[in-house]
Design a protein around this motif. Structure first.
Motif, short mmCIF file in Angstrom:
data_model
loop_
_atom_site.label_atom_id
_atom_site.label_comp_id
_atom_site.label_asym_id
_atom_site.label_seq_id
_atom_site.Cartn_x
_atom_site.Cartn_y
_atom_site.Cartn_z
N LEU A 23 0.85 -1.18 0.00
CA LEU A 23 0.00 0.00 0.00
C LEU A 23 0.89 1.24 0.00
N CYS A 24 0.57 2.22 -0.83
CA CYS A 24 1.39 3.42 -0.97
C CYS A 24 1.17 4.34 0.23
N SER A 25 1.84 3.98 1.32
CA SER A 25 1.73 4.70 2.58
C SER A 25 2.79 4.17 3.53
N HIS A 26 3.00 4.85 4.65
CA HIS A 26 3.76 4.35 5.80
C HIS A 26 5.24 4.13 5.53
N SER A 27 5.63 2.98 4.96
CA SER A 27 7.03 2.67 4.67
C SER A 27 7.18 2.11 3.26
N ALA A 28 6.26 2.51 2.37
CA ALA A 28 6.21 1.95 1.01
C ALA A 28 7.46 2.29 0.20
N LEU A 29 8.00 3.50 0.36
CA LEU A 29 9.13 3.90 -0.47
C LEU A 29 10.33 2.97 -0.27
N GLN A 30 10.68 2.68 0.98
CA GLN A 30 11.84 1.82 1.21
C GLN A 30 11.54 0.37 0.82
N ILE A 31 10.28 -0.07 0.96
CA ILE A 31 9.91 -1.42 0.54
C ILE A 31 10.03 -1.56 -0.97
N LEU A 32 9.52 -0.57 -1.70
CA LEU A 32 9.61 -0.59 -3.16
C LEU A 32 11.05 -0.47 -3.63
N HIS A 33 11.80 0.42 -3.01
CA HIS A 33 13.21 0.61 -3.35
C HIS A 33 14.00 -0.67 -3.09
N GLY A 34 13.77 -1.29 -1.93
CA GLY A 34 14.47 -2.52 -1.58
C GLY A 34 14.11 -3.67 -2.50
N ALA A 35 12.85 -3.77 -2.89
CA ALA A 35 12.42 -4.82 -3.81
C ALA A 35 13.10 -4.65 -5.17
N ARG A 36 13.19 -3.39 -5.62
CA ARG A 36 13.85 -3.12 -6.90
C ARG A 36 15.32 -3.54 -6.85
N LEU A 37 16.00 -3.23 -5.74
CA LEU A 37 17.41 -3.59 -5.61
C LEU A 37 17.62 -5.11 -5.64
N GLU A 38 16.61 -5.86 -5.18
CA GLU A 38 16.71 -7.32 -5.17
C GLU A 38 16.14 -7.96 -6.44
#
Length: 366
Positions: A23-38
């Motif tokens: 969900l685009c809220s809370h801690s989404a930016l680092q989750i999306l960024h981390g997923a992209r890196l992996e």
């Protein structure tokens, strides 16, 4: 309730690459960024008014948006089907728990979730939280079942991931009733919130919120069961009450607000890590008995440290917390586990990736 076997069957039907959803809220930016890196594709469940914001960070932008009117629409059958078609694993965070609801997640959400979804129910009830902490033999503040028993300064809290919204302190039953009525009239809380109210001793000391990660697949941290415990960071929350000194000597009432507005990075004295590691292990061990197979992935303990009393825990979050947003490229602790920059968001993706490689993803997904 959605059973673990049902989710395992769903995972077995996933063909092709897994997509990380949030969900685009809370801690989404680092989750999306981390997923992209992996190396994962990502999908962001996003109210249309937020799309501009979550499109404006190119290295943390979801590969695809699932636009909704409100977050609870993720429960709609058509939206669940879209996520299942993309082989999605949802990463839970505070907004997911607050806006979708632990009961809805347990009963109606068929999409696989990282971690043990039962932990969301245990964190969402303060009575269950207390039972969990008692099982782990963690020191806690005194609790008052009846406001007439208030005999000192207390803090009054409400259930759910509300970020401190509506919380207040009181010194007597009269003070409690007056402030509760004021918050109801202002719309800060609802009548149903009062049914699950918690009146807790106001514990003096310094706030430390350690960010833990229980790994099933790696043995980098302290041994616990067949996995290990890592401390990936630490913070304390920034609330309007923290700025009250600026209004001295006549502090405006607006300062007496515990709504979380941000976070500060902290490093605890090294000798205190001994107790924090022991507490984290106890939390995991207690969870395996209360809601087997227990908590996996990130969790956070909100604590107060006093030089004479040691650590007192007043809350537990059974998923990633917003304080981890301080460390998108790693914290002062993460280099002791990993050579590369490691946020909690990336750490989640790394655990899922290892589960896929070993064909044991079902161990960390429910």
């Amino acid at each position: 309730m959605i059973e673990r076997k049902q989710i395992r069957d769903t995972l077995s039907q996933y063909e092709g690459d897994v997509t990380i959803g949030v969900l685009c809220s809370h801690s989404a930016l680092q989750i999306l960024h981390g997923a992209r890196l992996e190396g994962f594709e990502t999908v962001g469940v996003c109210p249309k008014e937020r799309k501009k914001t979550y499109s404006s960070f190119p290295r943390a932008k979801p590969d695809e948006f699932l636009i909704v009117e409100d977050f609870e629409e993720i429960l709609d059958e058509k939206n669940q089907e879209k996520l299942l078609e993309k082989n999605t694993v949802i990463i839970p965070h505070g907004s997911f728990v607050e806006y979708v609801g632990a009961e809805n997640i347990l009963e109606n959400f068929r999409v696989p979730i990282f971690g043990n979804r039962k932990s969301l129910k245990w964190e969402g009830s303060r009575k269950k939280q207390r039972k969990w902490l008692e099982k782990a033999d963690v020191k806690m503040p005194k609790r008052y079942e009846d406001p007439s028993k208030i005999d000192g300064k207390v803090i009054v809290k409400f259930s759910g991931a509300k970020g401190g919204r509506g919380f207040f302190t009181a010194n007597s039953e009269y003070d409690f009733e007056e402030k509760l009525e004021k918050r109801l009239n202002e719309g800060l809380i609802k009548e149903e919130d009062v049914e699950n109210i918690t009146i807790q001793e106001f514990a003096p000391g310094v706030r430390y919120y350690p960010h833990y990660f229980h790994s099933i697949f790696y043995r980098k941290g302290a041994e616990v069961g067949d996995g290990s415990l890592e401390i990936l960071g630490m913070d304390r929350r920034i609330e309007p009450i923290d700025e009250s000194y600026r209004g001295l000597p006549d502090v405006p009432l607006d300062f007496f607000d515990y709504t979380v507005t941000g976070n500060e990075s902290l490093v605890v004295r090294e000798k205190l890590l001994v107790e924090l590691i022991d507490i984290g292990i106890s939390i995991i061990e207690a969870s395996t008995e209360l809601f087997p197979p227990g908590i996996t992935g990130p969790f956070c303990l909100e604590t107060i440290y006093h030089p004479r009393r040691g650590f007192t825990a007043f809350e537990i979050s059974g998923r990633i917390v917003a304080g981890t947003n301080l460390f998108p490229t790693g914290s002062p602790y993460s280099p002791y586990y990993f050579e590369e920059p490691m946020s909690t968001g990336r750490r989640i993706a790394r655990e899922i990736k290892r589960g896929i490689e070993e064909e044991r993803m079902y161990r960390v997904i429910y």
